[in-house]
Enzyme design. Structure first.
Site, PDB file in Angstrom:
ATOM      1  N   GLY A  11     -11.401 -17.364  -3.704  1.00  0.00           N
ATOM      2  CA  GLY A  11     -10.196 -16.560  -3.785  1.00  0.00           C
ATOM      3  C   GLY A  11      -9.680 -16.183  -2.399  1.00  0.00           C
ATOM      4  O   GLY A  11     -10.232 -16.588  -1.376  1.00  0.00           O
ATOM      5  N   ASP A  38     -22.233 -17.908 -12.462  1.00  0.00           N
ATOM      6  CA  ASP A  38     -21.505 -17.179 -13.495  1.00  0.00           C
ATOM      7  C   ASP A  38     -22.010 -15.740 -13.504  1.00  0.00           C
ATOM      8  O   ASP A  38     -23.085 -15.448 -14.029  1.00  0.00           O
ATOM      9  CB  ASP A  38     -21.731 -17.843 -14.856  1.00  0.00           C
ATOM     10  CG  ASP A  38     -20.986 -17.134 -15.984  1.00  0.00           C
ATOM     11  OD1 ASP A  38     -20.286 -16.125 -15.703  1.00  0.00           O
ATOM     12  OD2 ASP A  38     -21.119 -17.569 -17.138  1.00  0.00           O
ATOM     13  N   ILE A  39     -21.231 -14.826 -12.897  1.00  0.00           N
ATOM     14  CA  ILE A  39     -21.698 -13.449 -12.775  1.00  0.00           C
ATOM     15  C   ILE A  39     -21.615 -12.681 -14.092  1.00  0.00           C
ATOM     16  O   ILE A  39     -22.064 -11.531 -14.167  1.00  0.00           O
ATOM     17  CB  ILE A  39     -20.936 -12.688 -11.670  1.00  0.00           C
ATOM     18  CG1 ILE A  39     -19.443 -12.578 -11.988  1.00  0.00           C
ATOM     19  CG2 ILE A  39     -21.176 -13.334 -10.317  1.00  0.00           C
ATOM     20  CD1 ILE A  39     -18.687 -11.670 -11.028  1.00  0.00           C
ATOM     21  N   ALA A  62     -12.834 -11.299  -9.584  1.00  0.00           N
ATOM     22  CA  ALA A  62     -12.100 -10.367 -10.444  1.00  0.00           C
ATOM     23  C   ALA A  62     -11.117 -11.131 -11.313  1.00  0.00           C
ATOM     24  O   ALA A  62     -10.670 -12.221 -10.963  1.00  0.00           O
ATOM     25  CB  ALA A  62     -11.349  -9.328  -9.605  1.00  0.00           C
ATOM     26  N   THR A 103      -8.918  -1.700  -6.714  1.00  0.00           N
ATOM     27  CA  THR A 103      -7.473  -1.846  -6.603  1.00  0.00           C
ATOM     28  C   THR A 103      -6.726  -0.519  -6.690  1.00  0.00           C
ATOM     29  O   THR A 103      -7.234   0.467  -7.256  1.00  0.00           O
ATOM     30  CB  THR A 103      -6.969  -2.772  -7.739  1.00  0.00           C
ATOM     31  OG1 THR A 103      -5.543  -2.821  -7.734  1.00  0.00           O
ATOM     32  CG2 THR A 103      -7.415  -2.251  -9.092  1.00  0.00           C
ATOM     33  N   TYR A 127      -5.351  -4.251 -16.844  1.00  0.00           N
ATOM     34  CA  TYR A 127      -5.997  -4.624 -15.586  1.00  0.00           C
ATOM     35  C   TYR A 127      -6.537  -3.386 -14.876  1.00  0.00           C
ATOM     36  O   TYR A 127      -7.710  -3.344 -14.487  1.00  0.00           O
ATOM     37  CB  TYR A 127      -5.005  -5.358 -14.690  1.00  0.00           C
ATOM     38  CG  TYR A 127      -5.462  -5.524 -13.262  1.00  0.00           C
ATOM     39  CD1 TYR A 127      -6.527  -6.368 -12.943  1.00  0.00           C
ATOM     40  CD2 TYR A 127      -4.833  -4.838 -12.224  1.00  0.00           C
ATOM     41  CE1 TYR A 127      -6.956  -6.510 -11.625  1.00  0.00           C
ATOM     42  CE2 TYR A 127      -5.250  -4.980 -10.911  1.00  0.00           C
ATOM     43  CZ  TYR A 127      -6.312  -5.812 -10.614  1.00  0.00           C
ATOM     44  OH  TYR A 127      -6.733  -5.952  -9.316  1.00  0.00           O
TER      45      TYR A 127
END
Length: 288
Positions: A11, A38-39, A62, A103, A127
């Site tokens: 990302g 794969d978390i 995320a 965020t 979100y």
């Protein structure tokens, strides 16, 4: 040399960390993305942490499709909450420092002064709600976890406002951009340096109780419209850009009308210098 796991390595922030990693030779950054680790899978995390010592984890992974999340709630919470809980658990088991990225969408946007870390969260979107749950999971499992909230992230990589505006200014004669949402852009390159500086500080001060929530964005405040105007000026574009209100640009998810972050805590705690947003924008555009 300390092993630092970086999730979401492909990302924006992950790629920014890759770019500056060489400036921190004391860290061996292990970049993974969902294809590698794969978390959301606790067994996969356990196997990864057992295969090698992991001194810290920077969770850049995320679910960030803000509008899509409104109809994809399960997957938003899977990655932004349940996966964070799994990371917090495995990091606690292995005595690994967790630094989790969050965020400005955790706030309502109704405030008119910069948000501090102590201000009440009140997300207005799926979100934002999923990110609030992730924050609580990260710190609730281990009070030494560091949650780093940021805003309006952009970079030379992936899809973001700056790259999209540059493309549109090459394609269109006129653009409309909202002017009634205020915040601060954050250059991913600056955030990457701040993250590694924090981990470096923790290495030098291993017994310091530094866990909790911190805010990081660039300095200053602007609107999306003025952000677009700055991009236009710095790229010598000729596109006409007109300011419009948010109700003229309908989105599935509600955006905070005001999400400026107060950064006094992170500057005082870690001695981090925060660049002005226009200076960082110019740097990013030059790198492009």
């Amino acid at each position: 040399m300390k092993n630092i796991l970086v999730t979401g390595g492909n990302g924006q922030l992950g790629q920014a960390l890759q770019k500056v990693a060489g400036d921190y030779p004391q860290f061996n950054l292990l970049f993974t993305d969902y294809q590698d680790l794969d978390i959301t899978n606790a067994d996969a995390l356990a196997a990864y942490f057992s295969a090698q010592p992991i001194d810290a984890c920077i969770n850049c992974a995320a679910y960030t499709a803000v509008d899509k999340a409104e109809e994809d709630e399960d997957n938003a919470f899977l990655l932004n909450f349940q996966a964070v809980l799994a990371l917090a658990e495995i990091c606690a088991q292995h005595n690994s420092q967790l630094l989790h990225i969050s965020t400005d969408y955790v706030f309502s946007g109704r405030q008119n002064v910069p948000y501090t870390e102590e201000d009440e969260t009140d997300p207005q979107s799926i979100y934002g709600a999923s990110k609030v749950r992730g924050e609580a999971a990260a710190i609730g499992y281990n009070e030494q976890t560091i949650v780093l909230r940021t805003s309006w992230l952009y970079s030379e990589y992936a899809v973001n406002f700056v790259k999209r505006m540059r493309e549109l200014m090459q394609e269109k004669q006129e653009l409309n951009v909202v002017f009634d949402q205020a915040g601060t852009p954050t250059y991913a390159g600056d955030l990457a340096v701040a993250i590694l500086d924090i981990l470096q500080y923790k290495t030098v001060n291993p017994d310091a109780a530094l866990g909790g929530v911190y805010h990081y964005s660039n300095e200053g405040v602007t609107s999306w419209y003025d952000f677009a105007i700055a991009i236009k000026e710095m790229t010598n574009a000729t596109t006409r850009i007109s300011p419009v209100t948010s109700d003229k640009y309908k989105t599935a998810a509600k955006r905070p009308a005001y999400s400026v972050l107060n950064k006094e805590k992170i500057k005082a705690t870690f001695g981090i210098a925060v660049p002005y947003w226009r200076d960082s924008l110019a740097k990013c555009l030059k790198n492009m």
